[in-house]
Design a protein around this motif. Sequence first.
Motif, PDB file in Angstrom:
ATOM      1  N   THR A  85      30.107  15.259  58.431  1.00  0.00           N
ATOM      2  CA  THR A  85      30.675  14.108  59.115  1.00  0.00           C
ATOM      3  C   THR A  85      30.287  14.152  60.591  1.00  0.00           C
ATOM      4  O   THR A  85      30.477  15.163  61.252  1.00  0.00           O
ATOM      5  N   LEU A  94      22.659   8.196  65.092  1.00  0.00           N
ATOM      6  CA  LEU A  94      23.399   7.104  64.464  1.00  0.00           C
ATOM      7  C   LEU A  94      22.992   5.807  65.154  1.00  0.00           C
ATOM      8  O   LEU A  94      22.842   5.769  66.377  1.00  0.00           O
ATOM      9  N   VAL A 117      24.230   3.304  55.883  1.00  0.00           N
ATOM     10  CA  VAL A 117      25.624   3.738  55.812  1.00  0.00           C
ATOM     11  C   VAL A 117      26.445   2.575  55.269  1.00  0.00           C
ATOM     12  O   VAL A 117      26.346   1.458  55.777  1.00  0.00           O
ATOM     13  N   ASN A 165      29.438   0.474  55.226  1.00  0.00           N
ATOM     14  CA  ASN A 165      30.482   0.218  56.206  1.00  0.00           C
ATOM     15  C   ASN A 165      31.744  -0.256  55.487  1.00  0.00           C
ATOM     16  O   ASN A 165      31.819  -1.381  55.012  1.00  0.00           O
ATOM     17  N   SER A 176      28.857   6.860  54.385  1.00  0.00           N
ATOM     18  CA  SER A 176      29.847   5.796  54.512  1.00  0.00           C
ATOM     19  C   SER A 176      30.724   6.030  55.729  1.00  0.00           C
ATOM     20  O   SER A 176      30.762   7.129  56.290  1.00  0.00           O
ATOM     21  N   THR A 177      31.414   4.983  56.104  1.00  0.00           N
ATOM     22  CA  THR A 177      32.406   5.068  57.167  1.00  0.00           C
ATOM     23  C   THR A 177      33.615   4.234  56.778  1.00  0.00           C
ATOM     24  O   THR A 177      33.484   3.127  56.282  1.00  0.00           O
ATOM     25  N   ARG A 208      23.988   1.594  65.318  1.00  0.00           N
ATOM     26  CA  ARG A 208      24.864   0.472  64.971  1.00  0.00           C
ATOM     27  C   ARG A 208      24.130  -0.793  65.382  1.00  0.00           C
ATOM     28  O   ARG A 208      23.811  -0.978  66.558  1.00  0.00           O
ATOM     29  N   VAL A 224      31.016   8.914  60.611  1.00  0.00           N
ATOM     30  CA  VAL A 224      30.166   8.623  59.459  1.00  0.00           C
ATOM     31  C   VAL A 224      30.058   9.900  58.633  1.00  0.00           C
ATOM     32  O   VAL A 224      29.739  10.967  59.162  1.00  0.00           O
TER      33      VAL A 224
END
Length: 135
Positions: free
Chosen positions: A81, A60, A123, A125, A28-29, A62, A35
């Motif tokens: 993290t 990672l 992840v 968000n 999660s972030t 996006r 993250v």
Amino acid sequence: APSSSGQVVNNRTTAADVPVGPAPTGASTTNTNAVQITFDKDIANTSGWTLANVQARFTLYRNGVSMPIVGASQPTAKTVTLQTSGVIEYGDVVTVSYAVPASSPYLQDTEGHQSAAFTNFKVVNNVTFVDTYSP
């Protein structure tokens, strides 16, 4: 004693008998540039890892585009993290992948069992929507 060279050995070990390392159970972030990945087992100390080690093993994404990793925290029990210089915004689709390296250091649990590779792990968000509309 009789010689036993050339004897056939029947290995009855199955894949289920081989211990497996940590597997991701969540990610999660809530921060726009970090993250947190949660695993099912405690992660071994990674203090010997360099930034280059982290960058070679983790990726990672996006919205399908790779994001630069600029740091990683030491694991806290079952979490790692990853920090990025990119910005994660509300609504972005973020995933993380891990590639098993050819040599150590490995991502492993405290008993030394190595993690398997994982690709495009989703992840969650949790970045808050910021309304910048001003009438």
